[in-house]
Design a protein around this motif. Structure first.
Motif, PDB file in Angstrom:
ATOM      1  N   GLY A 104      32.871  21.365 -46.676  1.00  0.00           N
ATOM      2  CA  GLY A 104      33.741  20.336 -47.234  1.00  0.00           C
ATOM      3  C   GLY A 104      33.418  19.989 -48.667  1.00  0.00           C
ATOM      4  N   SER A 105      32.817  20.926 -49.412  1.00  0.00           N
ATOM      5  CA  SER A 105      32.451  20.678 -50.806  1.00  0.00           C
ATOM      6  C   SER A 105      33.654  20.214 -51.620  1.00  0.00           C
ATOM      7  CB  SER A 105      31.879  21.956 -51.422  1.00  0.00           C
ATOM      8  OG  SER A 105      31.773  21.840 -52.825  1.00  0.00           O
ATOM      9  N   ILE A 106      33.414  19.239 -52.481  1.00  0.00           N
ATOM     10  CA  ILE A 106      34.516  18.716 -53.301  1.00  0.00           C
ATOM     11  C   ILE A 106      34.989  19.725 -54.337  1.00  0.00           C
ATOM     12  CG2 ILE A 106      33.727  16.338 -53.043  1.00  0.00           C
ATOM     13  CD1 ILE A 106      32.833  16.571 -56.060  1.00  0.00           C
ATOM     14  N   TRP A 107      34.214  20.797 -54.568  1.00  0.00           N
ATOM     15  CA  TRP A 107      34.594  21.741 -55.620  1.00  0.00           C
ATOM     16  C   TRP A 107      35.874  22.486 -55.317  1.00  0.00           C
ATOM     17  CZ3 TRP A 107      32.271  19.822 -59.371  1.00  0.00           C
ATOM     18  CH2 TRP A 107      30.947  19.383 -59.288  1.00  0.00           C
ATOM     19  N   ARG A 108      36.293  22.510 -54.051  1.00  0.00           N
ATOM     20  CA  ARG A 108      37.591  23.113 -53.734  1.00  0.00           C
ATOM     21  C   ARG A 108      38.710  22.343 -54.435  1.00  0.00           C
ATOM     22  NH1 ARG A 108      39.801  19.647 -50.018  1.00  0.00           N
ATOM     23  NH2 ARG A 108      38.287  18.265 -49.008  1.00  0.00           N
ATOM     24  N   LEU A 109      38.487  21.046 -54.677  1.00  0.00           N
ATOM     25  CA  LEU A 109      39.492  20.250 -55.374  1.00  0.00           C
ATOM     26  C   LEU A 109      39.638  20.711 -56.809  1.00  0.00           C
ATOM     27  CD1 LEU A 109      38.432  16.735 -54.036  1.00  0.00           C
ATOM     28  CD2 LEU A 109      40.377  18.099 -53.269  1.00  0.00           C
ATOM     29  N   GLY A 110      38.512  21.099 -57.429  1.00  0.00           N
ATOM     30  CA  GLY A 110      38.579  21.617 -58.784  1.00  0.00           C
ATOM     31  C   GLY A 110      39.399  22.887 -58.861  1.00  0.00           C
TER      32      GLY A 110
END
Length: 206
Positions: A104-110
């Motif tokens: 669920g790393s937030i870097w997928r949002l980037g």
């Protein structure tokens, strides 16, 4: 907290759960217990709010970059190695890559913002403006010193280099974690690049 803070916290939760494209203004209002008018009053638009929420999520990763425990304030980490050394380089990027390994790393949002930037121009423009400050924050972790002492020139050179490296890592870890470089490979690549560089005067003469 007031509506501004409630909206930001609600937008962060919506982003983590739904991403940029699937988060609606009504989702944020429901999550934050506010109202639609508050979004326009405090942030101008839903996309501007989402962009600021993403920046806030990234800033919350700061202690992890420094090797501090969860919930620790910035500045309490203990990166090994002398500032500017390959040991420090390895430690910093090992910590950063560690955040990319997490479920669920937030870097997928980037990556979503990069891929869908044309469909979310306000998000794209806000995040583009935030890149200098992101680089300014990475420089002291690598080189020592204080963030407030990092000049605009350094933020636009060394800081931009760090942000470019990070963006590439985010892309690779999202695309194929099995082949994405770890800190060992990244540091060895940097060591080889340094070893093969020639002095500027020799390069100019060749």
């Amino acid at each position: 907290m007031g509506h501004r803070e409630d909206l930001l916290d609600g937008a962060k939760r919506c982003l983590v759960r739904n991403g940029f494209a699937r988060t609606t203004a009504r989702d944020i209002v429901k999550e934050s217990g506010t109202n639609l008018a508050s979004i326009g009053y405090h942030y101008g638009s839903k996309d501007a709010l989402l962009a600021q929420a993403y920046v806030a999520l990234v800033e919350e990763m700061g202690p992890a970059f420094e090797g501090a425990g969860e919930g620790s304030p910035p500045g309490v980490g203990s990166l090994p190695g002398e500032p500017g050394s390959l040991e420090r380089f390895h430690a910093l990027w090992s910590n950063i890559i560690g955040t990319m390994r997490e479920p669920g790393s937030i870097w997928r949002l980037g990556m979503e913002a990069l891929v869908m930037g044309d469909q979310m121009p306000e998000v794209r423009d806000h995040l583009a403006r935030a890149q200098r400050e992101a680089g300014r924050g990475l420089v002291p972790l690598l080189m020592g010193g204080r963030e407030e002492d990092v000049s605009d020139e350094t933020a636009d050179t060394l800081g931009a280099f760090c942000v470019t490296l990070m963006t590439g890592l985010i892309a690779q870890w999202n695309f194929d974690p099995a082949t994405a470089p770890d800190a060992d490979r990244l540091t060895e690549g940097m060591r080889q690049a340094i070893a093969h560089m020639r002095p500027a005067e020799n390069t100019a003469a060749s």
